[in-house]
Scaffold this active site. Structure first.
Site, mmCIF file in Angstrom:
data_model
loop_
_atom_site.group_PDB
_atom_site.id
_atom_site.type_symbol
_atom_site.label_atom_id
_atom_site.label_comp_id
_atom_site.label_asym_id
_atom_site.label_seq_id
_atom_site.Cartn_x
_atom_site.Cartn_y
_atom_site.Cartn_z
ATOM 1 C CE LYS A 1 2.311 -11.825 -6.592
ATOM 2 N NZ LYS A 1 2.646 -12.768 -5.498
ATOM 3 C CG ASN B 1 2.776 -3.190 -5.631
ATOM 4 O OD1 ASN B 1 2.608 -3.172 -4.414
ATOM 5 N ND2 ASN B 1 2.353 -4.172 -6.393
ATOM 6 C CB SER C 1 -0.613 -1.398 -3.965
ATOM 7 O OG SER C 1 0.221 -0.298 -3.620
#
Length: 292
Positions: A177, A185, A246
């Site tokens: 992740k 991001n 995001s």
């Protein structure tokens, strides 16, 4: 199950709303959002549209079967302090970054589970959350392995219609992740683009470089994460969440402080000068955060 969601922002409100279809849920967040939910309920719109009436408050309740922590990584210590006096059977972090679970466990006496979540959400005003993309919650013991409480939490999530996997390899999942977040991001926040802009061209190349650097740092930490795996996971998330903005892009657009230190900054700090892409992305976001 009695569930307290600590950090009822975009993701916390979406998960809490979905879980409230089956369980007793308390959203713990800020005004005016929680006040609106108290008076009018929570409206979920987008991929699925429904209305639920969870409890909502600005402080942590005295007890719950499960606390789901969805605050920004910089607020983890404060959330841990607030939960220390709450009687809990279990706590689950669905936050970005590495190390949040350890911070929570240092203050709590209950089992602390690690989790990842790829559902897309955007808080669209007080009492209203936009469900922008389907995803999955993956959860399990923070050190890996299996546990009955993880199975129980997974079953509770699935009963509420939340796509959920209970995993025995959460340390690896968290680094996977992190690789995706490091790739997506800051890049989307700086370029002010949706995730799908990273599917090809210079955006794809930049995201892939950030993911590879993260994989190298993960391997240094003892995690078996190949460069190819990190890139392929990033490409899949970009494809599956193409229309999503995001969380860091949402923060920048709202003028809020970001989680850069827990994502690209975390990678850069542990790379000893060998993660130039993550370091550059971190410096650019910090430059924006330092504006007058």
């Amino acid at each position: 199950m009695d569930i307290a969601v600590v950090g009822a922002g975009s993701l916390g409100s979406l998960l809490g709303g979905m879980l409230a279809r089956e369980h007793d849920v308390t959203l713990v967040g800020r005004e005016p959002h929680v006040g609106t939910v108290q008076r009018e309920g929570l409206d979920v719109v987008g991929v699925e549209s429904f209305r639920v009436d969870p409890a909502a408050r600005t402080d942590v309740p005295d007890s719950a079967d499960l606390a789901i922590v969805a605050v920004k990584s910089g607020d983890t210590a404060a959330a841990a302090d607030a939960l220390a006096d709450c009687a809990l059977d279990a706590c689950l972090s669905v936050q970005n970054g590495i190390g949040n679970e350890e911070t929570l466990a240092a203050s709590l006496s209950c089992p602390v589970l690690a989790g990842t979540c790829t559902y897309g959400a955007r808080l669209d005003g007080p009492g209203r959350v936009d469900f922008t993309g389907r995803g999955e919650v993956v959860l399990g013991p923070r050190a890996g392995g299996e546990s009955a409480i993880a199975d129980e939490v997974g079953a509770a999530f699935r009963a509420a219609g939340v796509e959920t996997t209970v995993a025995a390899d959460m340390p690896t999942r968290l680094w996977e992740k992190l690789a995706v977040n490091a790739a997506v991001n800051a890049t989307t926040a700086l370029a002010r683009v949706e995730n799908g802009a990273l599917a090809d061209g210079p955006g794809r190349e930049l995201a892939a470089d950030a993911a590879r650097e993260t994989a190298r740092v993960a391997r240094k930490a003892g995690i078996d994460l190949s460069d190819d795996r990190a890139v392929s996971l990033t490409e899949r998330v970009v494809r599956d969440t193409a229309a999503n903005r995001s969380s860091m892009l949402q923060d920048v657009a709202a003028g809020r402080r970001t989680e850069i230190d827990a994502i690209n900054g975390y990678v850069a700090d542990r790379a000893a000068g060998r993660a130039p892409v993550n370091e550059t992305l971190t410096r650019l976001i910090r430059l924006w955060e330092a504006r007058d």
